[in-house]
Design a protein around this motif. Structure first.
Motif, PDB file in Angstrom:
ATOM      1  N   GLY A 171       0.779  -1.168  -0.079  1.00  0.00           N
ATOM      2  CA  GLY A 171       0.004  -0.110  -0.017  1.00  0.00           C
ATOM      3  C   GLY A 171       0.920   1.263   0.057  1.00  0.00           C
ATOM      4  N   GLY A 172       0.399   2.199  -1.036  1.00  0.00           N
ATOM      5  CA  GLY A 172       1.113   3.488  -0.822  1.00  0.00           C
ATOM      6  C   GLY A 172       2.455   3.551  -1.807  1.00  0.00           C
ATOM      7  N   TYR A 212      -0.581  -0.990  -7.580  1.00  0.00           N
ATOM      8  CA  TYR A 212      -0.106   0.450  -7.935  1.00  0.00           C
ATOM      9  C   TYR A 212      -1.141   1.551  -7.509  1.00  0.00           C
ATOM     10  CZ  TYR A 212       3.848  -1.242 -10.685  1.00  0.00           C
ATOM     11  OH  TYR A 212       5.198  -1.726 -10.985  1.00  0.00           O
ATOM     12  N   GLU A 213      -0.819   2.393  -7.140  1.00  0.00           N
ATOM     13  CA  GLU A 213      -1.783   3.621  -6.591  1.00  0.00           C
ATOM     14  C   GLU A 213      -2.969   4.011  -7.639  1.00  0.00           C
ATOM     15  OE1 GLU A 213       0.320   6.836  -4.991  1.00  0.00           O
ATOM     16  OE2 GLU A 213      -0.270   6.241  -2.908  1.00  0.00           O
ATOM     17  N   HIS A 214      -2.489   3.948  -8.962  1.00  0.00           N
ATOM     18  CA  HIS A 214      -3.413   4.317 -10.083  1.00  0.00           C
ATOM     19  C   HIS A 214      -4.482   3.367  -9.770  1.00  0.00           C
ATOM     20  CE1 HIS A 214      -0.896   1.399 -12.551  1.00  0.00           C
ATOM     21  NE2 HIS A 214      -2.033   0.968 -12.445  1.00  0.00           N
ATOM     22  N   GLY A 221      -8.338   7.195  -2.200  1.00  0.00           N
ATOM     23  CA  GLY A 221      -7.004   8.082  -1.951  1.00  0.00           C
ATOM     24  C   GLY A 221      -6.016   6.908  -1.248  1.00  0.00           C
ATOM     25  N   ALA A 222      -5.554   7.390  -0.426  1.00  0.00           N
ATOM     26  CA  ALA A 222      -4.568   6.572   0.283  1.00  0.00           C
ATOM     27  C   ALA A 222      -4.773   5.416   1.122  1.00  0.00           C
ATOM     28  CB  ALA A 222      -3.593   7.485   1.208  1.00  0.00           C
ATOM     29  N   ALA A 223      -6.211   4.979   1.089  1.00  0.00           N
ATOM     30  CA  ALA A 223      -6.734   3.904   2.154  1.00  0.00           C
ATOM     31  C   ALA A 223      -6.587   2.644   1.193  1.00  0.00           C
ATOM     32  CB  ALA A 223      -8.226   4.431   2.391  1.00  0.00           C
TER      33      ALA A 223
END
Ligand SMILES: [Fe+2]
Length: 251
Positions: A171-172, A212-214, A221-223
């Motif tokens: 995560g992140g 991946y964050e995308h 969001g960041a959750a």
């Protein structure tokens, strides 16, 4: 063997970031072609299939408006921009490799940069195709995949907890979490992969999660952990079972 026209090759090369150097190479190649017969010219531009650069994106196998907790906007953007971009990039890399096949003056480190890109883009295309194809289900494990999970993790619950823990460790950042059958060891594991090139050798994916964050930032969001929960709820175990049966039939 697939033939590409000189115009195609020039067009492809002229659009790239490395256009200047590559165009120089092709210009030299062209100069050589001008001195030979038309038949020889055609033969010189026959491109091996490995460098054809003709990959096409695979369509989604589910209605992106009907996933639980993952928006249509997110899925469409991910499919079009990230996966679609990977397909285009892989094609461009293969075509540039093709243009360099006859260049004896090319420094090996320049060629190596493109070979690295070939590996990156291939990993991205393959893993995105596995990821999208194993979405759109009801999240209920069954069949051969569930048998394998119980065999190697004791229970579905223990497997899910370890799968989520592995995913949340990414995560992140970036990477993939991959439930895979390892063709060498004969074992089933949740593998941690930091990027598109990071896979346990001989592991064949059963269930693939894009970390991946995308893949989640637009919705969560960041959750990242909430995204992981939503992914598990939408896992398509029919597809996972199909992969498991296919892998085992190959043994
Ligand atoms: Fe992705």
């Amino acid at each position: 063997m697939k033939a590409i026209s000189r115009r195609d090759a020039l067009s492809t090369l002229a659009t790239g970031a490395a256009g200047l150097a590559v165009t120089d190479v092709l210009t030299a190649k062209e100069a050589r072609i001008e001195k030979v017969t038309p038949a020889q010219s055609a033969a010189a531009l026959v491109v091996p299939r490995a460098f054809a650069g003709q990959h096409q994106p695979k369509p989604l196998t589910f209605d992106p408006a009907k996933l639980k907790g993952l928006s249509e906007k997110l899925i469409k953007s991910h499919w079009e921009n990230n996966y679609g971009g990977a397909v285009k990039a892989l094609n461009a890399v293969e075509q540039r490799l093709a243009a360099m096949l006859g260049d004896k003056d090319l420094p090996p480190y320049i060629y190596g940069d493109l070979k690295r890109e070939e590996l990156v883009r291939t990993g991205s295309v393959v893993l995105h195709e596995k990821y999208f194809a194993n979405l759109g289900g009801d999240g209920k494990a069954s069949g051969k995949a569930l048998d394998l999970i119980k065999q190697w993790f004791g229970s579905y619950e223990q497997w899910e907890a370890e799968f989520k823990k592995t995913a949340n460790a990414l995560g992140g950042g970036s990477g993939w979490t991959i439930l895979a059958y390892n063709m060498h060891t004969g074992e089933v594991h949740n593998y941690w992969a930091w990027d598109h090139m990071h896979n346990a050798p001989m592991s064949s994916p059963l269930l693939v999660l894009d970390m991946y964050e995308h893949a989640y930032h637009m919705d969560y969001g960041a959750a990242a952990a909430e995204y992981v929960d939503a992914f598990v709820q939408n896992a398509n175990w029919d597809e996972v079972n199909r992969r498991a049966e296919e892998i085992i039939s190959r043994k």
